[in-house]
Design a protein around this motif. Structure first.
Motif, short mmCIF file in Angstrom:
data_model
loop_
_atom_site.label_atom_id
_atom_site.label_comp_id
_atom_site.label_asym_id
_atom_site.label_seq_id
_atom_site.Cartn_x
_atom_site.Cartn_y
_atom_site.Cartn_z
N VAL A 120 0.85 6.20 -7.53
CA VAL A 120 -0.05 7.70 -7.18
C VAL A 120 1.09 8.67 -7.22
CG1 VAL A 120 -1.49 8.87 -5.51
CG2 VAL A 120 -1.54 6.30 -5.87
N TRP A 154 8.22 0.30 -5.62
CA TRP A 154 7.29 -0.45 -4.89
C TRP A 154 7.82 -1.46 -3.94
CZ3 TRP A 154 2.20 -1.12 -8.30
CH2 TRP A 154 1.33 -1.41 -7.57
N ILE A 177 0.17 8.66 6.55
CA ILE A 177 -1.10 8.09 6.35
C ILE A 177 -1.28 6.73 7.19
CG2 ILE A 177 -3.08 7.28 5.01
CD1 ILE A 177 -1.97 9.04 2.71
N LEU A 189 2.49 10.08 -4.49
CA LEU A 189 2.54 10.95 -3.31
C LEU A 189 4.20 10.97 -2.78
CD1 LEU A 189 -0.46 9.84 -0.85
CD2 LEU A 189 -0.15 12.06 -2.26
N ALA A 235 3.00 9.92 2.04
CA ALA A 235 2.24 8.75 1.94
C ALA A 235 2.31 7.62 3.03
CB ALA A 235 2.85 7.97 0.78
N THR A 236 3.56 7.67 3.72
CA THR A 236 3.59 6.64 4.74
C THR A 236 3.11 7.33 6.05
OG1 THR A 236 5.97 7.59 4.95
CG2 THR A 236 5.65 5.73 3.95
N TRP A 292 0.81 -1.10 0.15
CA TRP A 292 -0.21 -0.14 -0.01
C TRP A 292 0.70 1.05 0.24
CZ3 TRP A 292 -4.26 2.40 -0.65
CH2 TRP A 292 -4.68 3.57 -0.28
N ASN A 293 1.89 1.08 0.84
CA ASN A 293 2.73 2.29 0.82
C ASN A 293 3.52 2.61 -0.61
OD1 ASN A 293 2.54 3.51 3.53
ND2 ASN A 293 4.02 1.85 4.36
N PHE A 305 2.46 1.51 -3.47
CA PHE A 305 1.49 2.02 -4.22
C PHE A 305 1.28 3.49 -4.24
CE2 PHE A 305 -3.02 2.98 -5.03
CZ PHE A 305 -2.95 2.81 -6.30
N LEU A 306 1.21 4.02 -3.02
CA LEU A 306 0.99 5.61 -3.05
C LEU A 306 2.10 6.19 -3.28
CD1 LEU A 306 -0.70 6.03 0.49
CD2 LEU A 306 -1.61 5.95 -1.83
N VAL A 307 3.39 5.71 -3.23
CA VAL A 307 4.74 6.29 -3.49
C VAL A 307 4.89 6.33 -4.99
CG1 VAL A 307 7.07 6.70 -3.25
CG2 VAL A 307 5.76 6.18 -1.15
#
Lengths: 329, 329
Positions: free
Chosen positions: B123, B218, B133, B125, B130-131, B115-116, B118-120
């Protein structure tokens, strides 16, 4: 863009409505209480749900309100003072009969408590105190006295070693540095043992109220001090962690090293019943029934003591075995 | 001689050795190691065992920082993994239950790491946001799993992960050593390490030269999640209980510190696994030193800060040059 402007306008309307509604209610000062069915309404603002102790505290208040026939409005402040102030303001607008809360921090309450006083709503503090010059802002403060808890621990130790002259080496696991329970449990304990020079605190360090830190610090204590007779931990969890360290060092907790802790949560009581802890001073979260009594009294206009102690006891190993089956937390 | 001095691991190693030797002044038997109950017993063993979770977390952090990122969520991932594992073990304390718990917890940690990542990487971020969150949400998730209570487990196989000894040696240290060796092999015996460094140095140029930056970033976050998950198992097994609030609390900062002490650049593009391990050992040695020498609880934070500042300064080539210049040759 248009969408943005529309939503901003909508937000403005909602805000305005909320404000006028707030004013409208606020203007009818001194009116009858919100619910006129004869039932007492209590607004309670809780700190949060940070520990097993706190959740037991919440449960006690909710259950005893139900059984006392008191209408409870409950809000969880999630450790934030502004949430708590908001909750108290809304209780004032709702015209509850009594407001009770456990303040997150000690300062910054004068303004909102003035409002409650102006609205003639009595306030009761639970568990934690506020630091305010004006003592008329609240009716009473019900909660534990951490100094007394430390004193009880010290008294037991003095009695346990009565008539013996050999030096007693004590190590202490303190709570979170600077917190009221850590400061007070330390000073209360030291006050009771200082009269007799045979008691010596040879090491004292914070274990941050957690098992992991209690274990880690105790491991180091055991390496640095070959002879430890007594461990005094400011809560059960640190004591439980220390027990693991003592066992790993090949010693018997409760026998080779006597252990005194504070709190009496279930795991601690179990260890006490198993003979791994010698004495626990209770710090009870179950102040619900006492609180409901107070709510009824202040509502009836009776005078109450400004400081009320929670009904608490101490446990020896034999008492723990008896009490354990009925332990709620 | 100058070759040794210039080696980038020289200063962190020297600091560690000086710190350990300093203990001899206060605790003459600091270096003594004996076998007690079939287990190695001594302060040095404590330092090794207690630093195992930090080594794992810092290892993941090293790779993330090498890509120019940062992972603030490691402590929360530890808490979530530990909480889930304890929740499963509490009902199945046997070996199969423990294995199931480990697999489930590490899988969940992997998902959180993905998930982290993916966001970095997808997406886009900023890593710190991102982390952040998951750092906040993860604590909540851990609280949700434990229902705000401390889950206590009574399972010898589970306890073994954090507090057990295999052939007199702490099992947690063995796990950490295996993971470190595996990571070192994977990054330094293949091109993977260099690719990570190139992504950290210049992600755009790396992508244009044919490196799958996105997939690599990732993967690095996923790896960090898994490492934190294993660390969470260790930390909770060490005290046979999961405390959603306390497990891995603030470990992200210690991990970043370990990485920095080890000589990995916070700007990315360069990393040293051996340096990180030394850094983690240094931080734990500092804690153990504080507990054994008896620095008062109120001053421990300051003491630590001063030591860390000194270590960082002597590590800085620019600082050393300045000092050398002012000392006349």
């Amino acid at each position: 863009m248009i969408l943005h402007r529309m939503s901003a306008a909508a937000a403005g309307v909602v805000l305005l409505a909320a404000m006028t509604a707030g004013c409208g209610n606020g203007n009818e000062v001194g009116g009858a209480s919100g619910t006129d069915d004869g039932k007492i309404t209590l607004g309670f603002s809780q700190v949060g749900a940070e520990s097993g102790w706190r959740t037991a505290n919440t449960k006690s208040i909710q259950e005893s309100a139900a059984s006392a026939g008191i209408d409870l409005k409950f809000a969880d402040a999630q450790q934030k003072q502004e949430n708590q102030i908001k909750a108290i303001r809304s209780y004032i607008t709702q015209k509850v009969d009594v407001i009770a809360f456990s303040p997150v921090v000690e300062t910054g309450w004068d303004a909102v408590l003035q409002e409650a006083k102006a609205a003639n709503i009595p306030v009761i503090l639970t568990d934690r105190a506020v630091d305010s010059q004006d003592k008329t802002l609240y009716k009473t403060f019900i909660g534990s006295d951490f100094v007394v808890e430390g004193q009880k621990a010290g008294e037991w130790l003095v009695k346990e070693y009565e008539g013996k002259t050999a030096p007693v080496n004590i190590v202490q696991l303190e709570g979170t540095t600077g917190s009221a329970p850590a400061n007070d449990r330390k000073s209360g304990f030291e006050e009771k043992i200082k009269a007799d020079p045979k008691f010596k605190i040879i090491a004292s360090q914070t274990g941050k109220f957690t098992r992991a830190d209690g274990k880690e610090v105790m491991e180091a204590f055991l390496k640095a001090n070959p002879k430890i007779d007594v461990l005094y931990a400011h809560n059960d969890d640190m004591g439980l962690g220390a027990i693991e360290a003592i066992e790993a060092a090949g010693k018997k907790p409760g026998v080779d090293i006597k252990i005194i802790t504070v709190d009496a949560v279930k795991d601690g009581m179990q260890a006490l019943a198993d003979g791994k802890i010698n004495f626990i001073v209770e710090c009870s979260p179950l102040l619900g029934p006492q609180l409901m009594e107070l709510v009824k009294k202040v509502k009836a206009g009776e005078t109450v003591e400004p400081r009320i102690l929670t009904e608490e006891t101490t446990f020896t190993q034999a008492q723990a075995k008896e009490a354990l089956p009925n332990r709620k937390y | 001689m100058t070759g040794v001095l210039k080696h980038r691991l020289f200063w962190p190693s020297a600091a560690l050795i000086v710190l350990l030797l300093g203990n001899l002044i206060f605790t003459p038997h600091f270096f003594s190691i004996e076998i007690r109950n079939g287990q190695l017993y001594g302060s040095l063993i404590d330092i090794l065992r207690l630093s195992a979770p930090l080594i794992l977390v810092a290892l993941g952090m090293t790779l993330v920082i090498a890509t120019g990122g940062i992972d603030l969520s490691v402590g929360s991932v530890m808490a979530v993994a530990g909480a889930l594992a304890c929740l499963i073990v509490v009902d199945n304390p046997g070996l199969s239950g423990v294995l199931l718990a480990c697999v489930a917890a590490v899988t969940l940690a992997l998902v959180l790491g993905l998930w982290n990542g993916f966001l970095v990487s997808v997406v886009g971020l900023q890593p710190i946001i991102a982390t952040l969150i998951l750092m906040v949400a993860g604590r909540g998730l851990a609280q949700l799993i434990t229902e705000g209570q401390i889950i206590t487990v009574n399972s010898p196989p589970y306890r073994f992960i954090g507090a057990g000894y295999l052939l007199t040696f702490p099992f947690a240290v063995i796990i950490a050593a295996v993971v470190v060796a595996f990571t070192a092999l994977l990054t330094r015996r293949t091109a993977l390490g260099m690719l990570v460094e190139s992504v950290g140095g210049n992600p755009r140029a790396s992508r244009l030269s044919g490196i799958h930056s996105r997939r690599l970033i990732w993967g690095v976050y996923a790896f960090t999640g898994v490492a934190a998950g294993i660390a969470g198992l260790m930390a909770t097994a060490n005290v046979s209980s999961a405390d959603g609030n306390a497990v891995g609390s603030l470990i992200e900062l210690n991990a970043i510190l370990a990485v920095v002490i080890g000589g990995t650049s916070l700007a990315g593009g360069r990393f040293s696994i051996a340096g990180t391990v030394i850094g983690a050992l240094l931080i734990q040695a500092l804690d153990t030193t504080i507990y054994t020498t008896g620095v008062p609880a109120q001053t421990t934070q300051l003491f630590k800060a001063v030591v860390v500042i000194v270590i960082c300064l002597i590590q800085s080539p620019a600082f050393r040059r300045k000092v050398l210049r002012t000392v006349p040759a």
